[in-house]
Design a protein around this motif. Structure first.
Motif, PDB file in Angstrom:
ATOM      1  N   VAL A  56       0.843  -1.206   0.000  1.00  0.00           N
ATOM      2  CA  VAL A  56       0.000   0.000   0.000  1.00  0.00           C
ATOM      3  C   VAL A  56       0.874   1.250   0.000  1.00  0.00           C
ATOM      4  N   GLY A  57       1.920   1.260   0.833  1.00  0.00           N
ATOM      5  CA  GLY A  57       2.825   2.396   0.887  1.00  0.00           C
ATOM      6  C   GLY A  57       3.529   2.642  -0.440  1.00  0.00           C
ATOM      7  N   GLY A  58       3.944   1.575  -1.109  1.00  0.00           N
ATOM      8  CA  GLY A  58       4.599   1.707  -2.409  1.00  0.00           C
ATOM      9  C   GLY A  58       3.666   2.259  -3.469  1.00  0.00           C
ATOM     10  N   VAL A  59       2.418   1.776  -3.492  1.00  0.00           N
ATOM     11  CA  VAL A  59       1.429   2.254  -4.465  1.00  0.00           C
ATOM     12  C   VAL A  59       1.141   3.736  -4.237  1.00  0.00           C
ATOM     13  N   LEU A  60       1.103   4.147  -2.964  1.00  0.00           N
ATOM     14  CA  LEU A  60       0.844   5.553  -2.652  1.00  0.00           C
ATOM     15  C   LEU A  60       1.978   6.457  -3.129  1.00  0.00           C
ATOM     16  N   MET A  61       3.218   6.064  -2.866  1.00  0.00           N
ATOM     17  CA  MET A  61       4.359   6.929  -3.142  1.00  0.00           C
ATOM     18  C   MET A  61       4.791   6.916  -4.606  1.00  0.00           C
ATOM     19  N   LEU A  62       4.418   5.878  -5.358  1.00  0.00           N
ATOM     20  CA  LEU A  62       4.885   5.735  -6.739  1.00  0.00           C
ATOM     21  C   LEU A  62       4.557   6.933  -7.629  1.00  0.00           C
ATOM     22  N   PRO A  63       3.296   7.404  -7.706  1.00  0.00           N
ATOM     23  CA  PRO A  63       3.018   8.536  -8.603  1.00  0.00           C
ATOM     24  C   PRO A  63       3.737   9.818  -8.184  1.00  0.00           C
ATOM     25  N   PHE A  64       3.843  10.074  -6.877  1.00  0.00           N
ATOM     26  CA  PHE A  64       4.554  11.267  -6.416  1.00  0.00           C
ATOM     27  C   PHE A  64       6.036  11.188  -6.789  1.00  0.00           C
ATOM     28  N   ALA A  65       6.609   9.997  -6.568  1.00  0.00           N
ATOM     29  CA  ALA A  65       8.029   9.814  -6.896  1.00  0.00           C
ATOM     30  C   ALA A  65       8.282   9.962  -8.389  1.00  0.00           C
ATOM     31  N   TYR A  66       7.389   9.414  -9.206  1.00  0.00           N
ATOM     32  CA  TYR A  66       7.596   9.417 -10.654  1.00  0.00           C
ATOM     33  C   TYR A  66       7.531  10.837 -11.226  1.00  0.00           C
ATOM     34  N   PHE A  67       6.525  11.615 -10.815  1.00  0.00           N
ATOM     35  CA  PHE A  67       6.323  12.936 -11.415  1.00  0.00           C
ATOM     36  C   PHE A  67       7.150  14.029 -10.750  1.00  0.00           C
ATOM     37  N   LEU A  68       7.335  13.981  -9.442  1.00  0.00           N
ATOM     38  CA  LEU A  68       8.006  15.068  -8.731  1.00  0.00           C
ATOM     39  C   LEU A  68       9.524  14.958  -8.751  1.00  0.00           C
ATOM     40  N   GLU A  69      10.052  13.749  -9.007  1.00  0.00           N
ATOM     41  CA  GLU A  69      11.502  13.567  -8.948  1.00  0.00           C
ATOM     42  C   GLU A  69      12.090  13.097 -10.276  1.00  0.00           C
ATOM     43  N   ARG A  70      11.407  13.408 -11.375  1.00  0.00           N
ATOM     44  CA  ARG A  70      11.908  12.978 -12.683  1.00  0.00           C
ATOM     45  C   ARG A  70      13.250  13.613 -13.023  1.00  0.00           C
ATOM     46  N   LYS A  71      13.450  14.878 -12.618  1.00  0.00           N
ATOM     47  CA  LYS A  71      14.674  15.594 -12.978  1.00  0.00           C
ATOM     48  C   LYS A  71      15.819  15.393 -11.994  1.00  0.00           C
ATOM     49  N   VAL A  72      15.505  14.963 -10.780  1.00  0.00           N
ATOM     50  CA  VAL A  72      16.559  14.821  -9.756  1.00  0.00           C
ATOM     51  C   VAL A  72      16.891  13.366  -9.456  1.00  0.00           C
ATOM     52  N   ARG A  73      16.083  12.438  -9.967  1.00  0.00           N
ATOM     53  CA  ARG A  73      16.308  11.022  -9.663  1.00  0.00           C
ATOM     54  C   ARG A  73      17.479  10.478 -10.469  1.00  0.00           C
ATOM     55  N   PRO A  74      18.520   9.979  -9.795  1.00  0.00           N
ATOM     56  CA  PRO A  74      19.668   9.422 -10.533  1.00  0.00           C
ATOM     57  C   PRO A  74      19.286   8.130 -11.255  1.00  0.00           C
ATOM     58  N   LYS A  75      20.104   7.788 -12.233  1.00  0.00           N
ATOM     59  CA  LYS A  75      19.878   6.550 -12.973  1.00  0.00           C
ATOM     60  C   LYS A  75      20.238   5.354 -12.102  1.00  0.00           C
ATOM     61  N   LEU A  76      19.367   4.350 -12.114  1.00  0.00           N
ATOM     62  CA  LEU A  76      19.596   3.152 -11.307  1.00  0.00           C
ATOM     63  C   LEU A  76      20.635   2.249 -11.963  1.00  0.00           C
ATOM     64  N   THR A  77      21.648   1.933 -11.213  1.00  0.00           N
ATOM     65  CA  THR A  77      22.656   0.967 -11.671  1.00  0.00           C
ATOM     66  C   THR A  77      22.464  -0.337 -10.912  1.00  0.00           C
ATOM     67  N   VAL A  78      23.168  -1.376 -11.331  1.00  0.00           N
ATOM     68  CA  VAL A  78      23.072  -2.671 -10.650  1.00  0.00           C
ATOM     69  C   VAL A  78      23.561  -2.552  -9.208  1.00  0.00           C
ATOM     70  N   ALA A  79      24.650  -1.823  -9.014  1.00  0.00           N
ATOM     71  CA  ALA A  79      25.201  -1.651  -7.664  1.00  0.00           C
ATOM     72  C   ALA A  79      24.238  -0.882  -6.772  1.00  0.00           C
ATOM     73  N   LEU A  80      23.612   0.157  -7.323  1.00  0.00           N
ATOM     74  CA  LEU A  80      22.665   0.951  -6.544  1.00  0.00           C
ATOM     75  C   LEU A  80      21.399   0.165  -6.232  1.00  0.00           C
ATOM     76  N   MET A  81      20.948  -0.656  -7.186  1.00  0.00           N
ATOM     77  CA  MET A  81      19.764  -1.484  -6.961  1.00  0.00           C
ATOM     78  C   MET A  81      20.037  -2.522  -5.884  1.00  0.00           C
ATOM     79  N   LEU A  82      21.235  -3.077  -5.875  1.00  0.00           N
ATOM     80  CA  LEU A  82      21.614  -4.041  -4.842  1.00  0.00           C
ATOM     81  C   LEU A  82      21.647  -3.356  -3.475  1.00  0.00           C
ATOM     82  N   GLU A  83      22.129  -2.124  -3.453  1.00  0.00           N
ATOM     83  CA  GLU A  83      22.171  -1.369  -2.193  1.00  0.00           C
ATOM     84  C   GLU A  83      20.768  -1.105  -1.656  1.00  0.00           C
ATOM     85  N   ILE A  84      19.842  -0.739  -2.532  1.00  0.00           N
ATOM     86  CA  ILE A  84      18.453  -0.514  -2.118  1.00  0.00           C
ATOM     87  C   ILE A  84      17.817  -1.818  -1.657  1.00  0.00           C
ATOM     88  N   PHE A  85      18.178  -2.934  -2.299  1.00  0.00           N
ATOM     89  CA  PHE A  85      17.669  -4.246  -1.882  1.00  0.00           C
ATOM     90  C   PHE A  85      18.095  -4.551  -0.444  1.00  0.00           C
TER      91      PHE A  85
END
Length: 372
Positions: A56-85
Motif C-alpha cells: 500500500v505504501g509503495g502504491v501511494l508513493m509511486l506517482p509522487f516519486a515518478y512525477f516530482l523527482e523525474r529531474k533529480v532522480r539518478p539513474k539506477l545501476t546494478v550496484a545501486l539497486m543491490l544497495e536498495i535491496f
C-alpha cells in the motif's frame, strides 16, 4: 508589525522544522501501535500485515516519486539497486518480521525496552563511522553523550520499573478486545530475535545516510523500499505461514490498520525520516523514538483506561531531559556547520578580492603599453 511577526514565525518554523516533523512521526507511530494491536488481536497475521502495508505504501508513493523527482532522480545501476535491496531487507523484510516474531516468544514490555536502545546503538555506530561529530572536551559534545545515556535510562525506567499505580480518573472511552491468542514463551529465542532486530534497525538508519548521498530522491527511495520490502516480507511469510486464509482480510479493523500503516507509516513517515536523515543525520532521527513510548502510555491511560505507574511518569521526565540535552548538543553541530560555511564564503570572497587586486594593475600596465 504583523509582517514582522509573520517573518519571525517563519524563521522559527524553518529552524525547528526537523524537530516538529519528528514529533509528528512519533505521534503517527503511537496511533499505529493501538490500531495494529487491535488488528492482531482480531486475528490478523503480523507478517501478512507487514507485506500488505508496504505494498500500500509503495502504491501511494509511486506517482509522487515518478512525477516530482523525474529531474533529480539518478539513474539506477546494478550496484545501486543491490544497495536498495539490502536497505529494504534491513528496514522491512528482515527487521520488522524479526520484531513481530519476537513478540510471540517474549513480552511487549521486554520488546519495548529493547527497541528504545536503537538510538544509543545508532549513536555508537555513527560515531565509529564518523557520521557523528563528537568532541567530549566541548560542552555540546558531552551533552550528546549524556543526553543519549539519560534518554536510554529513562526509556528503560518506563518499561522495567513500575512503582505505585496511578488511579484512573474515569472509565475508558475506548475498549480494545485483547483476544484469546496464547503467547508461547521462549525467552532465549525471543531475546535473540529482539536484539537482532534492534541491531539491523540501527544499521538501517545508518545506511540511509550513505544511500541518500548516491540516490538523493527521498520519494523514489521510499517507494522502492516499500515495494522491495513488501516482496521480501511476502517470501518470508510464505515460508512460515502455509494457510491461505491468513492472506484474506475483510472490510474491518484489519483493512483499516493496513491502510493506515501503508499510507501514514510506510509512506509518509518513512519519507519524513529520510528527509530528516539527510538534513540532520541518523542519530537525530532515532533519538525521538522514546517519545512514542511516552505518548502510548499517556493515550493508553486517558483514552483506553490502561494502567499507569509512577515508573512511567518518572521515566518520561528522564527521557525528555535526555532528549533536550542531546538536541542542544546537535544544535551545536548545525551552528558549527553554519559558521564554517560563512567562514569559507568569507575566505573565498577575500581570495577573489586579492586576485582582482593582482589582475587589475597588470591589466592597466598592459593597457598603458598599448597606447600610442
Amino acid at each position: 508589525m504583523a509582517l514582522t511577526n509573520g517573518s519571525s514565525l517563519q524563521s522559527i518554523y524553518r529552524k525547528f522544522k526537523p524537530q516538529l516533523l519528528m514529533v509528528l512521526v512519533q505521534i503517527g507511530y503511537t496511533f499505529l501501535y493501538f490500531i495494529a494491536e487491535a488488528s492482531f488481536n482480531h486475528g490478523m497475521n503480523p507478517h501478512v500485515y507487514i507485506t500488505y502495508r508496504h505494498i500500500v505504501g509503495g502504491v501511494l508513493m509511486l506517482p509522487f516519486a515518478y512525477f516530482l523527482e523525474r529531474k533529480v532522480r539518478p539513474k539506477l545501476t546494478v550496484a545501486l539497486m543491490l544497495e536498495i535491496f539490502v536497505l529494504s531487507l534491513l528496514g522491512v523484510g528482515l527487521t520488522l518480521n524479526m520484531y513481530f516474531a519476537s513478540l510471540r516468544y517474549t513480552s511487549p514490555t521486554f520488546v519495548a525496552s529493547m527497541v528504545n536502545t536503537i538510538a544509543s546503538l545508532t549513536f555508537v555506530i555513527a560515531v565509529v563511522l564518523r557520521l557523528e561529530v563528537l568532541d567530549i572536551r566541548h560542552p555540546r559534545g558531552m551533552a550528546k553523550v549524556l543526553g543519549t545515556l539519560i534518554s536510554l535510562a529513562g526509556a528503560m525506567t518506563m518499561t522495567l520499573y513500575k512503582g505505585s499505580l496511578v488511579r484512573n480518573l474515569w472509565q475508558p472511552l475506548i475498549r480494545i478486545d485483547q483476544g484469546s491468542a496464547a503467547t508461547h514463551e521462549n525467552w532465549l529465542k525471543g531475546s535473540l530475535l529482539t536484539v537482532a532486530s534492534c541491531i539491523t534497525w540501527s544499521i538501517w538508519y545508518i545506511m540511509q545516510a550513505f544511500t541518500l548521498k548516491r540516490y538523493p530522491a527521498q520519494l523514489s527511495l521510499t517507494a522502492w523500499m516499500s515495494f522491495i520490502g513488501g516482496a521480501q516480507s511476502a517470501v518470508f511469510t510464505v515460508i512460515i505461514e502455509h494457510k491461505r486464509a491468513a492472506w484474506t482480510i475483510g472490510f474491518n479493523i484489519d483493512f483499516w490498520s493496513t491502510i493506515y500503516g501503508g499510507i501514514v507509516v510506510s509512506g509518509l513517515i518513512v519519507f519524513i525520516q529520510l528527509w530528516c536523515t539527510e538534513e540532520r543525520g541518523p542519530v537525530f532521527v532515532t533519538v525521538f523514538n522514546p517519545l512514542s513510548t511516552i505518548l502510548v502510555a499517556i493515550l493508553g491511560y486517558f483514552v483506553l483506561g490502561e494502567k499507569l505507574y509512577m515508573g512511567s511518569i518518572l521515566g518520561a521526565i528522564i527521557v525528555i531531559l535526555g532528549l533536550y540535552m542531546l538536541l542542544w548538543g546537535k544544535d551545536g553541530d548545525q551552528q558549527a556547520v553554519h559558521s564554517n560555511s560563512q567562514e569559507q564564503t568569507y575566505l573565498t570572497s577575500k581570495e577573489q578580492k586579492e586576485n582582482n587586486k593582482l589582475i587589475l594593475p597588470s591589466a592597466l600596465k598592459e593597457g598603458s603599453q598599448c597606447e600610442p
